[in-house]
Design an enzyme around this catalytic site. Structure first.
Site, PDB file in Angstrom:
ATOM      1  N   GLU A   1      13.385  -5.983  56.190  1.00 20.54           N
ATOM      2  CA  GLU A   1      12.070  -5.365  56.165  1.00 20.54           C
ATOM      3  C   GLU A   1      12.138  -3.878  55.820  1.00 20.54           C
ATOM      4  O   GLU A   1      11.347  -3.389  55.023  1.00 20.54           O
ATOM      5  CB  GLU A   1      11.442  -5.549  57.545  1.00 20.54           C
ATOM      6  N   ASP A   2      13.090  -3.173  56.406  1.00 17.91           N
ATOM      7  CA  ASP A   2      13.116  -1.712  56.264  1.00 17.91           C
ATOM      8  C   ASP A   2      14.018  -1.213  55.143  1.00 17.91           C
ATOM      9  O   ASP A   2      13.863  -0.097  54.673  1.00 17.91           O
ATOM     10  CB  ASP A   2      13.553  -1.055  57.591  1.00 17.91           C
TER      11      ASP A   2
END
Ligand code: MN
Length: 732
Positions: A82-83
């Protein structure tokens, strides 16, 4: 699970190496450490510390739960998709498919966005269940992620703190509880409570602190006393006081509307020993010395909670009147009580591969098993992606509630504990008097929500009422209540008819009228219509409930208002009438061509009913016996058979014996009787025997039917009764 430790690579590996020794596993974890630390290298948290510290802390929480190597890797990598834009394939290539799936699962849970708060919570709740259905480890990583976020929540804005804290209370803590992760649940709740109600939290925390030494003194004394009590009993045990966490004290105060002092009065100690037997022994010794509080003994060893929790609970009073809650359990049970799922899942090197590991957890969580079944159905109906499934979920028409033993009960939206009770068992529905939902007493018309744990209280002396039809939502419950009410009404009807007959007989006696003459169905028939009744039963029912004047009826019957009738004259009149009736058909409703003076009777062995294929058997001295053509008793008697047929117009009743083969269960006979009474036919005999295997049973019933159609219909419906295997007509 300490909150204040500065987690480093060394600390993580120190922990991991207490239970993982395989070099390949350790290498994979080290690689995940380096990989994640590299991917997050330019990212920082709100606190200013490197982002990777968060991943490291999550992995450390997992290591404290003795998670397997893949799960630890999943923890380290959980935010890289996600990051940092790392792909599924990259993780799969660098590590393995399982690690990739775990990280993907955690990312999916984190990436869904919802419009408003309510929708968000509802969706999230089920979303997590869905994720769990794929792999329970995903949820444990997510819970560990949330725990660390809660520990570091002070760096966020107040608005965000409140939002995350309330989500933790409403979604994450209950799931940790479901999984039996008691320690994690307590920490999540206390941390969240501090943000949702700062004042209340500190009020309770301060009160706890102020009374600490006094409280510790009382507990210490009890520990010494119990030590003395058990000292010469050759038992291995350890004993300690335990403190309640702040949020649970608050909840208890709210729920029971009590002050802190009242709640705080409860002292709590725990005894941990070696075997189940030791637990019961220790309980015995404690109860021998201290007065147990009635109804407070709970045996969760014999009946574990849905989240696998096992322990003995009792409450006792010491000599100064202090109330103590005592928990007694084995070391293994204690591990499960504190780590829940994770205790079972605690990584055992070489012994389990992760698939087997997960399977074992799932098997132990019966409710989890049921939930997967429900989700599988959902998946087949709607092969869309996760988000769609959840969207549908929000609007879907079902709720899923659970029994205290963890069985999932599916009900239409808006259902009440009464629907729940009928879905569990008809008899539980009929005898329901109240419900305990999630530990609180509620009325039977309370609307249930998904995830509610429902315990129905019953009382054998009560039954359904008309009002219940307004409470229930499900068609099955409605039908069961209706059929119960119908049966009751029928019973009342029979009672009223009997009462009518009794009143009628009394009135005849009072007037000195002969019962044999006046109380004759044929004779009474002449006056039914005058009292707007269609038959004998209707007439007697009306007499019984006094809607017909008994005086008038007997007057009509005797034709002499208020005067006694000449008995002899009437007897003659009546007998004449009877003789004039042409009798060409036998009493059994069987026509024998050319012979009308002979006695004709139904054979008792095969008991034919109107509609069966029949044949007459000429007996010596007992007239003609009517058998079914298939009856084995006449198979070798061709010479003495005679053609007979059924009278098509007659209104006759025939006895029939049926044998019902079934597997034995509670209320089987009562279900059979209910069905028979619904057909409004009479039941004249019943025998039953449990077979030597103690599983199977046969029940013989004798009923009266009009014809073969009715008999076939009754048999078909008997076959539909739950656990009935076969229904046959008996030939003796
Ligand atoms: Mn995270």
């Amino acid at each position: 699970m300490s909150t204040k430790v500065e987690v480093t690579k060394e600390l993580l590996f120190e922990k991991v190496k207490t239970y993982i020794n395989e070099q390949n596993s350790l290498k994979m974890i080290e690689k995940a450490y380096d990989f994640a630390s590299d991917k997050h290298k330019n990212q920082f948290r709100k606190s200013g510390e490197p982002y990777f510290n968060h991943a490291l802390n999550v992995a450390y929480i997992l290591a404290n739960l003795q998670a397997g190597p893949q799960t630890i890797c999943g923890g380290l990598l959980h935010d890289t998709m996600e990051d940092c834009g790392v792909s599924y394939d990259e993780i799969k290539k660098e590590f393995d498919e399982e690690v990739a799936k775990l990280v993907e699962g955690v990312s999916k849970i984190g990436s869904l966005k919802f419009q408003d708060e309510k929708e968000y919570l509802a969706a999230n709740h089920r979303k997590i269940f869905i994720a769990m259905a794929k792999d329970v480890r995903v949820i444990i990583i997510k819970l560990s992620d949330r725990l660390h976020n809660m520990r570091t929540l002070m760096y966020h804005t107040e608005e965000k703190q409140k939002k995350i804290a309330s989500e933790t209370l409403n979604v994450y803590a209950p799931i940790a509880h479901r999984l039996g992760l008691a320690e994690m649940k307590n920490e999540l709740e206390d941390l969240a409570f501090m943000y949702t109600d700062y004042e209340k939290y500190h009020e309770i925390a301060n009160l706890l602190e102020a009374k600490k030494s006094e409280r510790e003194e009382v507990i210490k004394q009890m520990i010494v006393d119990i030590d003395k009590l058990l000292s010469d009993k050759k038992l291995v045990y350890r004993i300690f006081g335990r403190s309640k966490h702040i949020y649970s004290i608050y909840r208890k105060m709210e729920r029971k509307n009590r002050s802190f002092e009242e709640i705080y009065d409860l002292y709590a100690i725990r005894v941990i020993t070696q075997t189940e037997l030791n637990c019961y022994e220790i309980l015995g010794h404690i109860h021998n010395k201290y007065r147990p509080v009635p109804n407070r003994l709970k045996d969760y060893i014999a009946v574990p909670k849905p989240n696998m929790y096992q322990s003995l609970h009792t409450s006792i009073l010491d000599n100064n009147g202090h109330l103590f809650e005592v928990q007694i359990r084995t070391e293994k049970m204690n591990d499960i009580a504190e780590m829940g799922v994770a205790a079972h899942w605690a990584y055992k090197e070489g012994k389990y591969n992760s698939k087997a590991e997960q399977k074992e957890i799932e098997n132990k969580l019966s409710w989890f098993h049921d939930m997967i079944g429900l989700l599988d159905d959902l998946e087949q109906d709607h092969p869309t992606d996760l988000v769609d499934k959840i969207q549908k979920d929000i609007f879907e028409a079902n709720v899923y509630a659970m029994t205290p033993k963890g069985r999932v009960i599916e009900l239409p939206n808006g259902s009440t504990p009464l629907d729940f009770a009928y879905r569990v068992h008809t008899e539980i529905g009929h005898t329901a008097v109240g419900a305990i939902v999630n530990g609180a007493h509620v009325p039977l018309n309370t609307v249930l929500n998904t995830g509610d744990v429902v315990n129905i209280r019953t009382n054998k002396n009560t039954g359904p009422s008309e009002d219940w039809l307004k409470i229930v939502k499900s068609a099955t419950a409605r039908n069961k209540i209706k059929s119960y009410l119908m049966k009751k009404e029928n019973e009342l009807r029979v009672e009223t008819i009997e009462k009518g007959e009794k009143l009628f007989a009394e009135e005849l006696k009072k007037r000195n009228l002969d019962e044999k003459i006046y109380f004759d169905k044929n004779k009474l028939e002449s006056i039914y219509k005058e009292f707007s009744s269609n038959n004998y039963n209707e007439f007697m029912y009306a007499v019984g409930n006094k809607s017909i004047s008994l005086q008038q009826a007997v007057d009509k019957l005797s034709n002499t208002k208020g005067q006694n009738l000449d008995n002899e004259a009437l007897t003659k009149l009546f007998q004449q009438r009877m003789q004039n009736k042409p009798r060409t058909i036998s009493a059994a409703g069987v026509v024998v061509e050319g012979i009308d003076s002979m006695m004709v009777n139904i054979a008792g062995c095969c008991m034919p009913v109107n509609g069966d294929e029949i044949v007459g058997f000429i007996t010596r001295g007992q007239g003609i016996k009517v058998h079914r053509t298939e009856c084995p008793n006449i198979a070798n008697e061709k010479n003495r058979l005679i053609e007979v047929k059924w009278d098509s117009d007659g209104d006759y009743q025939y006895d029939s014996w049926l044998r019902i083969d079934a597997t034995d269960r509670n209320y089987l006979i009562s279900d059979i009787i209910t069905l028979i009474s619904q057909f409004k036919i009479s039941l004249n005999g019943i025998n039953s025997e449990v077979l030597p295997d103690r599983i199977n049973v046969y029940i013989d019933i004798k009923i009266k039917v009009k014809n073969l159609d009715q008999l076939t219909n009754v048999m078909a419906n008997l076959k539909k009764i739950n656990s009935v295997v076969n229904v046959t007509r008996i030939i003796r």
